[in-house]
Design an enzyme around this catalytic site. Structure first.
Site, PDB file in Angstrom:
ATOM      1  N   SER A 250     -17.854  49.467 -53.730  1.00 24.59           N
ATOM      2  CA  SER A 250     -18.010  49.279 -55.205  1.00 24.59           C
ATOM      3  C   SER A 250     -19.193  51.322 -55.409  1.00 24.59           C
ATOM      4  O   SER A 250     -20.383  51.521 -54.630  1.00 24.59           O
ATOM      5  CB  SER A 250     -19.104  48.629 -56.140  1.00 24.59           C
ATOM      6  OG  SER A 250     -21.550  48.969 -55.154  1.00 24.59           O
ATOM      7  N   LYS A 251     -19.472  50.974 -56.727  1.00 26.25           N
ATOM      8  CA  LYS A 251     -20.314  52.376 -56.489  1.00 26.25           C
ATOM      9  C   LYS A 251     -21.204  53.030 -56.134  1.00 26.25           C
ATOM     10  O   LYS A 251     -21.768  53.781 -56.162  1.00 26.25           O
ATOM     11  CB  LYS A 251     -20.205  52.850 -58.353  1.00 26.25           C
ATOM     12  CG  LYS A 251     -19.039  53.050 -59.382  1.00 26.25           C
ATOM     13  CD  LYS A 251     -18.420  53.577 -60.062  1.00 26.25           C
ATOM     14  CE  LYS A 251     -17.503  53.751 -60.634  1.00 26.25           C
ATOM     15  NZ  LYS A 251     -16.817  53.222 -61.465  1.00 26.25           N
ATOM     16  N   ARG A 252     -21.941  51.995 -56.208  1.00 23.62           N
ATOM     17  CA  ARG A 252     -23.298  51.426 -55.513  1.00 23.62           C
ATOM     18  C   ARG A 252     -22.805  52.242 -53.737  1.00 23.62           C
ATOM     19  O   ARG A 252     -24.204  53.173 -53.595  1.00 23.62           O
ATOM     20  CB  ARG A 252     -24.366  50.414 -54.954  1.00 23.62           C
ATOM     21  CG  ARG A 252     -25.642  50.389 -56.473  1.00 23.62           C
ATOM     22  CD  ARG A 252     -25.181  48.846 -56.846  1.00 23.62           C
ATOM     23  NE  ARG A 252     -23.850  48.111 -56.951  1.00 23.62           N
ATOM     24  CZ  ARG A 252     -23.763  47.027 -56.766  1.00 23.62           C
ATOM     25  NH1 ARG A 252     -24.514  46.582 -55.903  1.00 23.62           N
ATOM     26  NH2 ARG A 252     -22.700  46.333 -57.194  1.00 23.62           N
TER      27      ARG A 252
END
Ligand code: GLU
Length: 480
Positions: A250-252
């Site tokens: 994910s973006k994380r």
């Protein structure tokens, strides 16, 4: 059968690694089957779609070397087809106008939650009389269009990756909205599940290869194909990509967009190669892990795509990237390095310095894992001034070092351009003259010329600096 596949990204963000990997699989399958790979931009979400994301998607696919054969088509320019389909579904009684308000839906959800039930629409407006519809219209309610889903229906398909998949109609959340906020005159904004089916039918898509997060949509879409009388394509749902901790990427994880990988110094051949291995295994008789997309296309079949999630392995990607970089010839590598050097503010004069630049590329190439590393590794060649680190300063302060540098400086001053032989001779002479070991001369030279005690081959580095006239002033400075 003519194979026609598509990638259908929504331009609500940059080209995502998951979408790009799905695009690679679609492209490989199309090439293997001599079929057609189509780019369709699903831009019906007006609020979130942006032209710069469409550009990023096109750039990303081009960079990866997976050109589309048809398109890009834009869903927003094809809405009339969808509206016709909505009309057909209404006329045939497969769909109806639903006047339930947002507030009523919220109440319904709350009540279901209180009973520990999964949220679903209770189909309350499925059988409204014309009078009831008129009464709602008179209240100013704007209907959505819902498609009827029979709870008792079992939906089954043979997924090319996951095998037989079965869904129960009752697990699909009740009658589904296929178009939003319509009125009698206007059939409203068609939503994803309808638009995707209408477009896939119209474009004669034979195989839908997409992420497994769409499995529940597939069940709904099959019902729409049936109602619209379309022939149902084959489906293949690709596994998720997980990060190294085993969670959905994910973006994380900081990098999810293909453009991020470019910025991090990965070369497109390595990215495409690595993404192909994210879920696909080459045939058993091939031990090859490095291949071009054209090579992979020769053996690519969907049945070798795994149904379990693929873990993103940075060290493997790094290794593949380094292999591609190490196998490039200097002129090829140079082309790849130029944008990174220019971004770092280095003066790259391709017209006058090509040969010199290629030598720089050849010198550092074997030690690069990512192109970005070249910025730091070549600073010494591009900047006329070099900052000495502590170790280099200490080296130059050792007893007997200055006279050595002095001799080298004098020798360099007398010669216009050094050959490798000249450089070796100068080192030899200094060793003899000052009666020191060769190592002392070399270490001192490295300190003076590069400002550090570690780096690339010293003789080659020196020759490159000499060609730029950088060695003389650095030696002179080391004497002070
Ligand atoms: N626009 C959808 C997405 O980006 C397309 C899914 C599909 O391939 O049908 O996820």
């Amino acid at each position: 059968m003519t194979v026609r596949v598509r990638i259908a990204p929504s331009p609500t963000g940059n080209l995502h690694i998951g979408t790009a990997r799905t695009a690679v699989f679609n492209w490989l399958f199309a090439r293997h089957e001599r079929g057609t790979f189509i780019l369709r931009v699903e831009d019906t979400d007006e609020a979130r779609s942006r032209p710069e994301f469409t550009q990023d998607i096109k750039d990303g696919l081009t960079w990866l070397g997976i050109p589309w054969d048809e398109g890009p088509y834009f869903q927003s320019q094809r809405l009339n087809l969808c509206k016709q389909a909505v009309k057909t579904l209404l006329d045939k009684g497969y769909a109806y106008r639903c006047y339930t308000t947002e507030e009523e839906l919220n109440q319904l959800r709350e009540a279901q939650k209180a009973r520990n039930q999964a949220p679903r629409y209770d189909n309350r407006h499925r059988n409204l009389t014309p009078e009831q519809e008129q009464a709602y219209e008179a209240e100013g309610r704007k209907p959505v269009i819902r498609f009827k889903i029979d709870d008792s229906r079992k939906i089954m398909w043979h997924d090319r990756i996951r095998g037989t998949v079965t869904w129960q109609g009752s697990d699909l959340g009740g009658d589904m909205v296929i178009a939003r906020a319509s009125s009698r005159q206007d059939l409203g904004q068609p939503l994803y599940n309808l638009a995707v089916v209408v477009d896939d039918m119209d474009m004669n898509i034979s195989h839908v290869i997409r992420g497994e997060d769409h499995i529940a949509n597939t069940a709904k879409q099959i019902l729409l194909y049936e109602a619209l009388g379309g022939s149902i394509p084959e489906f293949a749902h690709t596994p998720l990509i997980l990060n190294e901790a085993g969670q959905k990427l994910s973006k994380r994880d900081n990098v999810t967009a293909i453009s991020d990988f470019y910025k991090m110094g990965f070369v497109p051949e390595a990215m495409a190669n690595y993404m192909t291995l994210l879920g696909w295994t080459p045939p058993e008789d091939s031990t090859q892990e490095l291949f071009t997309l054209e090579e992979a296309a020769k053996t690519f079949t969907i049945d070798r795509v795994s149904k379990s999630a693929a873990k993103f392995d940075w060290s493997k990607l790094d290794w593949i990237n380094s292999q591609y970089i190490h196998n490039m010839d200097p002129s090829q590598l140079l082309e790849r390095l130029i944008p990174f050097w220019e971004d770092a503010g280095y003066q790259v004069d391709l017209e006058n310095d090509r040969a010199w630049l290629e030598q720089v590329a050849a010198l550092i190439g074997p030690s690069l894992t990512r192109l970005t590393e070249a910025v730091e590794q070549t600073e010494v060649f591009f900047k006329d001034h070099v900052e000495l680190n502590e170790e280099a300063i200490a080296q130059l302060q050792q007893d007997g070092v200055k006279p050595v540098i002095q001799s080298v400086y004098e020798a360099v001053k007398q010669q216009n351009q050094l050959s490798e032989e000249d450089a070796k001779q100068i080192v030899k002479n200094a060793t003899k003259e000052h009666n020191v070991k060769k190592g002392v001369v070399m270490r001192s030279l490295r300190a003076a010329l590069t400002g550090a005690m570690k780096g690339h081959d010293l003789m080659q580095s020196w020759l490159l600096l000499n060609q730029k006239g950088f060695d003389q002033p650095r030696l002179e400075k080391a004497l002070n």
